[in-house]
Write an enzyme that holds these catalytic residues in place. Structure first.
Site, short mmCIF file in Angstrom:
data_model
loop_
_atom_site.label_atom_id
_atom_site.label_comp_id
_atom_site.label_asym_id
_atom_site.label_seq_id
_atom_site.Cartn_x
_atom_site.Cartn_y
_atom_site.Cartn_z
N ARG A 48 0.87 -1.17 0.00
CA ARG A 48 0.00 0.00 0.00
C ARG A 48 0.91 1.22 0.00
O ARG A 48 1.73 1.40 0.90
CB ARG A 48 -0.92 -0.01 1.22
CG ARG A 48 -1.89 1.16 1.31
CD ARG A 48 -1.34 2.23 2.22
NE ARG A 48 -2.34 3.24 2.58
CZ ARG A 48 -2.06 4.34 3.28
NH1 ARG A 48 -0.82 4.58 3.71
NH2 ARG A 48 -2.99 5.19 3.57
N LEU A 49 0.81 2.05 -1.02
CA LEU A 49 1.69 3.20 -1.22
C LEU A 49 1.06 4.43 -0.59
O LEU A 49 0.01 4.90 -1.01
CB LEU A 49 1.94 3.42 -2.71
CG LEU A 49 2.55 2.20 -3.42
CD1 LEU A 49 2.36 2.29 -4.92
CD2 LEU A 49 4.02 2.07 -3.08
N ASP A 50 1.72 4.97 0.42
CA ASP A 50 1.17 6.05 1.24
C ASP A 50 1.22 7.39 0.53
O ASP A 50 2.24 7.76 -0.07
CB ASP A 50 1.97 6.14 2.55
CG ASP A 50 1.53 7.26 3.44
OD1 ASP A 50 0.41 7.20 3.96
OD2 ASP A 50 2.30 8.24 3.60
N GLU B 247 -2.92 5.38 -1.61
CA GLU B 247 -3.65 6.45 -0.94
C GLU B 247 -3.32 7.73 -1.69
O GLU B 247 -2.14 8.08 -1.84
CB GLU B 247 -3.23 6.59 0.52
CG GLU B 247 -3.97 7.72 1.23
CD GLU B 247 -3.28 8.15 2.50
OE1 GLU B 247 -3.98 8.64 3.42
OE2 GLU B 247 -2.04 8.04 2.60
N ASP C 168 -11.38 7.87 0.39
CA ASP C 168 -11.71 8.77 1.50
C ASP C 168 -13.09 9.39 1.34
O ASP C 168 -13.76 9.70 2.33
CB ASP C 168 -10.67 9.88 1.62
CG ASP C 168 -9.40 9.42 2.31
OD1 ASP C 168 -9.44 8.39 3.01
OD2 ASP C 168 -8.36 10.09 2.15
N HIS D 53 -15.57 7.19 3.11
CA HIS D 53 -15.44 7.31 4.57
C HIS D 53 -15.96 8.64 5.08
O HIS D 53 -16.71 8.70 6.06
CB HIS D 53 -13.98 7.15 5.01
CG HIS D 53 -13.78 7.60 6.43
ND1 HIS D 53 -13.49 8.91 6.76
CD2 HIS D 53 -13.89 6.94 7.60
CE1 HIS D 53 -13.42 9.02 8.07
NE2 HIS D 53 -13.65 7.84 8.61
N HIS E 200 -6.31 3.84 10.51
CA HIS E 200 -5.39 4.47 11.45
C HIS E 200 -5.46 5.99 11.38
O HIS E 200 -5.40 6.67 12.41
CB HIS E 200 -3.96 3.99 11.19
CG HIS E 200 -3.36 4.57 9.94
ND1 HIS E 200 -3.59 4.05 8.68
CD2 HIS E 200 -2.56 5.64 9.75
CE1 HIS E 200 -2.95 4.76 7.79
NE2 HIS E 200 -2.32 5.75 8.40
N ASP E 201 -5.57 6.53 10.16
CA ASP E 201 -5.63 7.99 10.01
C ASP E 201 -6.92 8.56 10.57
O ASP E 201 -6.90 9.53 11.34
CB ASP E 201 -5.55 8.36 8.52
CG ASP E 201 -4.14 8.67 8.07
OD1 ASP E 201 -3.31 9.04 8.91
OD2 ASP E 201 -3.87 8.53 6.87
N GLN E 202 -8.03 7.98 10.17
CA GLN E 202 -9.32 8.59 10.49
C GLN E 202 -9.64 8.49 11.97
O GLN E 202 -10.42 9.30 12.49
CB GLN E 202 -10.43 7.95 9.66
CG GLN E 202 -10.17 7.97 8.16
CD GLN E 202 -10.11 9.37 7.56
OE1 GLN E 202 -10.34 10.35 8.25
NE2 GLN E 202 -9.80 9.46 6.29
N GLY F 25 -6.83 7.92 14.40
CA GLY F 25 -5.67 8.49 15.07
C GLY F 25 -5.45 9.96 14.84
O GLY F 25 -4.78 10.63 15.65
#
Length: 571
Positions: free
Chosen positions: A254-256, A290, A311, A314, A375-377, A379
């Site tokens: 998964r490429l951030d 992402e 996103d 979400h 984790h982002d949404q 954290g």
């Protein structure tokens, strides 16, 4: 056919000794420092230095700059200690026991986990014992947050500075291989999150000897921009992707935040990376991205990547469930229902976040990876709250059914399956001035948000913040936790049996939004093998929803159209 060159960077053991190679165009000389001797590195042209010598696996080494300072290898496969110390020559032989599962991407159900907080021990070895739970749940892909070594022992992994070295707090490289091997034995594929858009603030020495690695005219939100037009820089990242997939037997990456990978080259870095990874592996590799640009060109054509984090889905679902509209949720506040149904039908809503992006209705449904949490949404919230404490429980369960039974690829965040209530907070392990700056910056980020003061934001560098983020496996054994796990298991079994087989042969424009009352979802997908229809009501009153053809295979709630209900039909 794409040819894959040998690795350009790092210490590679071979029959004639270990080849040490590093790009250091900013210095005229470089010295290899070994435990018993120091050797001048040989210039190899175009800023490269190379030396082959007897240094078996386990040998510690570093590179001495002309001013006497010794730096680690930026492509170290392992460190003897922290990111500032000596690197270690590391072999790649491993006795793999299990064949890789063969799964089409359309079958994917992703489970995102952070190794350090996934178990009480926070190690690769400890995670092995939890694999039967994931396989029994119906997960197909375990996605691991970045493991590249970063400063300190605690962190999300997005501040890595040694992209080839698994973080020693989680275990040695072979212990990571053991986790991947064990996952394969349980029928699970494994994806690794990799960060190619920046380096962390602690332990990145590249600028001392390779300033041209960076683009002086560009900065990312996390640090100096990288100059991807340079061949040595491209090789650093492409070789890294190939390394993880071939030497760790990973099933994908998964490429951030690839929106921060700016490259005008033809082919651009990410296209070349995808081609070389697939060629080096000699098998299908699942590459996902992402990318807040909402673009589709990387997921089309011969080098297409398989999935894109959505996103839009979400953000609209979050606003609908919680009513929150601060920060980036503001772009979804006016019409969360409309933006969510459009994201369900087409992929990107393109109306969110200022209308950015391109239309995506022509893409296959499985291109889009949807999630209620990640984790982002979680954290990136000031206090790391999960939806279990933010949303109505019945509404959340209805949305979980929508997520898991729609044709897009669903992703579950660790603990979601038992309705975990512990937070997932932002945490790091920096001290001194950097630690103070991280604490102050985190609190300043949330100045002006309603409902709490900046002083209430947990200190990210406090160990207690990290400890509070460990998921609670004992909750999975409570009556409520067991019921939640069983509900997820039943939904994923239904997905595998009734939704997945319909995806083959799906053409463009499969999704269609139907008119429905406020806070209600009505979407049909004309798939290659049949039609899937979802009818959900997230309002507090019963409503009449558009009729749906076929068999109702699942009902969450009292009845179709009842408050906080979701019904799924297949024909």
């Amino acid at each position: 056919m794409t040819e894959v060159p040998p690795p350009a960077w790092g210490a590679l053991p071979g029959p004639d000794g270990t080849r040490f190679r590093i790009w250091a165009p900013g210095v005229e000389t470089l010295t290899l420092v070994l435990p018993d001797r120091e050797l001048a590195m040989d210039p190899a042209g175009a800023g490269w230095f190379e030396r082959v010598t007897d240094a078996p696996a386990g040998t510690e080494y570093g590179f001495r700059l002309p001013d006497g300072f010794v730096v680690p290898d930026p492509a170290a496969r392992r460190q003897a200690g922290d990111v500032h110390g000596r690197s270690v020559v590391t072999g790649t032989d491993y006795g793999w026991r299990h064949p890789r599962p063969e799964r089409a991407w359309r079958e994917a159900v992703i489970y995102e986990c952070h190794i350090g907080t996934f178990t009480p021990e926070g190690t690769f070895r400890a995670a092995i014992d939890r694999l039967p739970h994931l396989a029994g749940l119906g997960v197909t892909h375990l996605e691991i947050l970045p493991v590249a070594q970063f400063g300190g022992d605690r962190g999300w992994g997005y501040d890595g500075v040694l992209p080839y070295a698994p973080h020693p707090a989680y275990g040695r490289p072979d212990e990571m291989r053991a986790l991947i091997d064990a996952a394969h034995g349980h029928g699970l594929m494994v994806l690794l999150d990799v960060v190619y858009n920046h380096f962390g603030p602690d332990g990145n020495y590249l600028g001392m000897y390779a300033p041209d690695f960076f683009d002086a005219d560009r900065h990312t939100p996390w640090g100096a921009g990288i100059d991807y037009t340079r061949d040595a820089v491209r090789r650093f990242f492409i070789d890294n992707a190939v390394y993880w997939v071939t030497e760790f037997n990973l099933d994908g990456l998964r490429l951030d935040a690839i929106d921060q990978i700016r490259d005008p080259s033809d082919p651009e870095l990410l296209v070349q990376l995808a081609r070389e990874v697939q060629a080096a592996a000699g098998r299908p590799v699942h590459l996902t991205t992402e990318d807040n640009r909402n673009v589709t060109h990387l997921h089309e054509g011969a080098a297409a990547m398989q999935g894109e984090w959505n996103d839009d889905w979400h953000n609209a679902a979050h606003v609908l469930l919680t009513g929150e509209t601060e920060g980036y949720y503001d772009a979804y506040a006016a019409d969360p229902t409309g933006l969510l149904t459009r994201a369900m039908a087409e992929g990107f809503s393109t109306g969110g976040a200022g209308g950015k992006g391109v239309r995506s209705a022509h893409m296959q449904p499985e291109t889009f990876i949807d999630f209620l949490q990640n984790h982002d949404q979680v954290g990136n919230r000031a206090r790391g709250e999960r939806l279990t404490v933010l949303a109505d429980r019945d509404a959340l369960r209805a949305m979980q059914a929508v997520l898991l039974l729609q044709p897009h690829v669903p992703m579950i965040f660790m603990g979601d399956e038992w309705e975990e209530e512990r937070p997932f907070l932002f945490f790091a392990d920096f001290d001194g001035d950097l630690g103070r700056a991280v604490t102050e910056g985190r609190r300043k980020e949330f100045e002006g948000f309603a409902g709490f003061s900046a002083a209430e934001v947990p200190d990210p560098v406090a160990r207690a913040t990290f400890e509070a983020s460990r998921i609670d496996w004992t909750r999975a054994e409570t009556p409520e936790g067991r019921a939640a796990v069983e509900r997820h298991r039943a939904l994923l079994r239904l997905r595998a049996e009734r939704i997945g087989p319909l995806l083959d042969g799906t053409g463009p424009g499969a999704g269609r939004v139907l008119d429905a009352p406020a806070r209600c979802l009505a979407v049909d997908w004309a798939l290659g093998g049949g039609t899937v229809s979802i009818r959900a009501n997230l309002s507090e009153a019963a409503v009449d929803l558009p009729a749906a053809d076929g068999e109702m295979i699942h009902l969450e709630g009292a009845a179709p159209g009842a408050p906080n209900s979701a019904a799924v039909f297949v024909s």
